[in-house]
Design a protein around this motif. Structure first.
Motif, mmCIF file in Angstrom:
data_model
loop_
_atom_site.group_PDB
_atom_site.id
_atom_site.type_symbol
_atom_site.label_atom_id
_atom_site.label_comp_id
_atom_site.label_asym_id
_atom_site.label_seq_id
_atom_site.Cartn_x
_atom_site.Cartn_y
_atom_site.Cartn_z
ATOM 1 N N VAL A 73 0.862 -1.178 0.000
ATOM 2 C CA VAL A 73 0.000 0.000 0.000
ATOM 3 C C VAL A 73 0.898 1.227 0.000
ATOM 4 C CG1 VAL A 73 -1.814 1.239 1.247
ATOM 5 C CG2 VAL A 73 -1.766 -1.262 1.271
ATOM 6 N N LYS A 74 0.674 2.111 -0.967
ATOM 7 C CA LYS A 74 1.495 3.319 -1.060
ATOM 8 C C LYS A 74 1.163 4.236 0.114
ATOM 9 C CE LYS A 74 2.833 7.002 -4.173
ATOM 10 N NZ LYS A 74 2.413 7.860 -5.253
ATOM 11 N N LYS A 75 2.208 4.678 0.775
ATOM 12 C CA LYS A 75 2.018 5.542 1.933
ATOM 13 C C LYS A 75 1.537 6.907 1.461
ATOM 14 C CE LYS A 75 4.288 6.254 6.315
ATOM 15 N NZ LYS A 75 5.552 6.261 7.048
ATOM 16 N N ARG A 76 0.492 7.375 2.089
ATOM 17 C CA ARG A 76 -0.051 8.677 1.706
ATOM 18 C C ARG A 76 0.809 9.781 2.293
ATOM 19 N NH1 ARG A 76 -6.376 7.762 2.677
ATOM 20 N NH2 ARG A 76 -6.819 6.626 0.765
ATOM 21 N N THR A 77 1.095 10.773 1.476
ATOM 22 C CA THR A 77 1.875 11.899 1.970
ATOM 23 C C THR A 77 0.933 13.057 2.246
ATOM 24 O OG1 THR A 77 2.285 12.575 -0.309
ATOM 25 C CG2 THR A 77 4.022 11.300 0.788
ATOM 26 N N ARG A 78 1.164 13.706 3.348
ATOM 27 C CA ARG A 78 0.313 14.837 3.703
ATOM 28 C C ARG A 78 0.665 16.027 2.831
ATOM 29 N NH1 ARG A 78 0.836 14.263 9.823
ATOM 30 N NH2 ARG A 78 -0.916 12.943 10.372
ATOM 31 N N LYS A 79 -0.378 16.751 2.426
ATOM 32 C CA LYS A 79 -0.141 17.947 1.616
ATOM 33 C C LYS A 79 0.364 19.039 2.552
ATOM 34 C CE LYS A 79 -2.209 20.650 -2.023
ATOM 35 N NZ LYS A 79 -3.425 21.023 -2.730
ATOM 36 N N THR A 80 1.444 19.691 2.147
ATOM 37 C CA THR A 80 2.018 20.726 3.002
ATOM 38 C C THR A 80 1.118 21.956 2.990
ATOM 39 O OG1 THR A 80 3.342 21.489 1.149
ATOM 40 C CG2 THR A 80 4.408 19.991 2.711
ATOM 41 N N THR A 81 0.933 22.518 4.180
ATOM 42 C CA THR A 81 0.091 23.717 4.285
ATOM 43 C C THR A 81 0.991 24.918 4.500
ATOM 44 O OG1 THR A 81 -0.130 23.259 6.641
ATOM 45 C CG2 THR A 81 -1.929 22.511 5.212
ATOM 46 N N LYS A 82 0.635 26.010 3.836
ATOM 47 C CA LYS A 82 1.434 27.226 3.978
ATOM 48 C C LYS A 82 1.088 27.884 5.303
ATOM 49 C CE LYS A 82 2.654 28.547 -0.659
ATOM 50 N NZ LYS A 82 2.600 29.580 -1.672
ATOM 51 N N PHE A 83 2.113 28.347 5.981
ATOM 52 C CA PHE A 83 1.930 28.955 7.284
ATOM 53 C C PHE A 83 2.710 30.257 7.311
ATOM 54 C CE2 PHE A 83 3.135 29.438 11.774
ATOM 55 C CZ PHE A 83 1.869 29.460 12.334
ATOM 56 N N GLN A 84 2.029 31.338 7.668
ATOM 57 C CA GLN A 84 2.664 32.664 7.663
ATOM 58 C C GLN A 84 3.176 32.981 9.059
ATOM 59 O OE1 GLN A 84 1.562 35.064 4.756
ATOM 60 N NE2 GLN A 84 3.578 35.858 5.170
#
Length: 156
Positions: A73-84
């Protein structure tokens, strides 16, 4: 309905299932019993053929990636969130204000800041000229032959 469990063995050469009543058993010289699928696999084994060189064997299929080997099962990668974050000298609110500003407002602000800097420099120059008084340009400097440039002595 209970399903019947059939005891199968793997062919030592081709790695296919050998069902009860099929194939043959051969005892190797070292005393190890070997199950073979049929006369074809026996013949190939006696000729000392390598299973990985024959396309119809499972060994070849595995080597040439023709079958699925343990579906991972391909490991899901979290989408990076922009943080100011606030920068030194500017708070988060200031940054947000600048971001929401219209381009023409920003350019007008920049021009005003440039004008102010230029005026400050002018004032500084005027003040330095007043303090200098009647002194002419640069005073003559004795340089012991350094800084002669093109007329300088030997160069290695």
């Amino acid at each position: 309905p209970a399903t019947m469990v059939v005891k199968t063995e793997k062919c030592a050469f081709s790695e296919y299932n050998v069902y009860p009543g099929h194939g043959m058993r051969m005892v190797r010289r070292d005393g190890q019993p070997v199950t073979l699928g049929g006369s074809k696999t026996k013949s190939m084994m006696l000729q000392r053929m390598k299973p990985s060189k024959l396309q119809w064997t499972q060994g070849w299929r595995r080597l040439n990636k023709k079958m699925q080997v343990d579906t991972t099962v391909k490991k899901r990668t979290r989408k990076t969130t922009k943080f100011q974050r606030a920068i030194v000298g500017a708070s988060l609110e200031d940054l947000k204000k600048k971001k929401t500003q219209k381009p023409h407002e920003r350019s007008a602000q920049r021009e005003a800041a440039l004008r102010e800097v230029k005026e400050r420099n002018k004032a500084k120059k005027a003040a330095s000229k007043k303090s200098e008084g009647g002194a002419k340009g640069k005073a003559f400097q004795k340089t012991k032959g350094f800084g002669k440039g093109a007329t300088g002595g030997k160069q290695r």
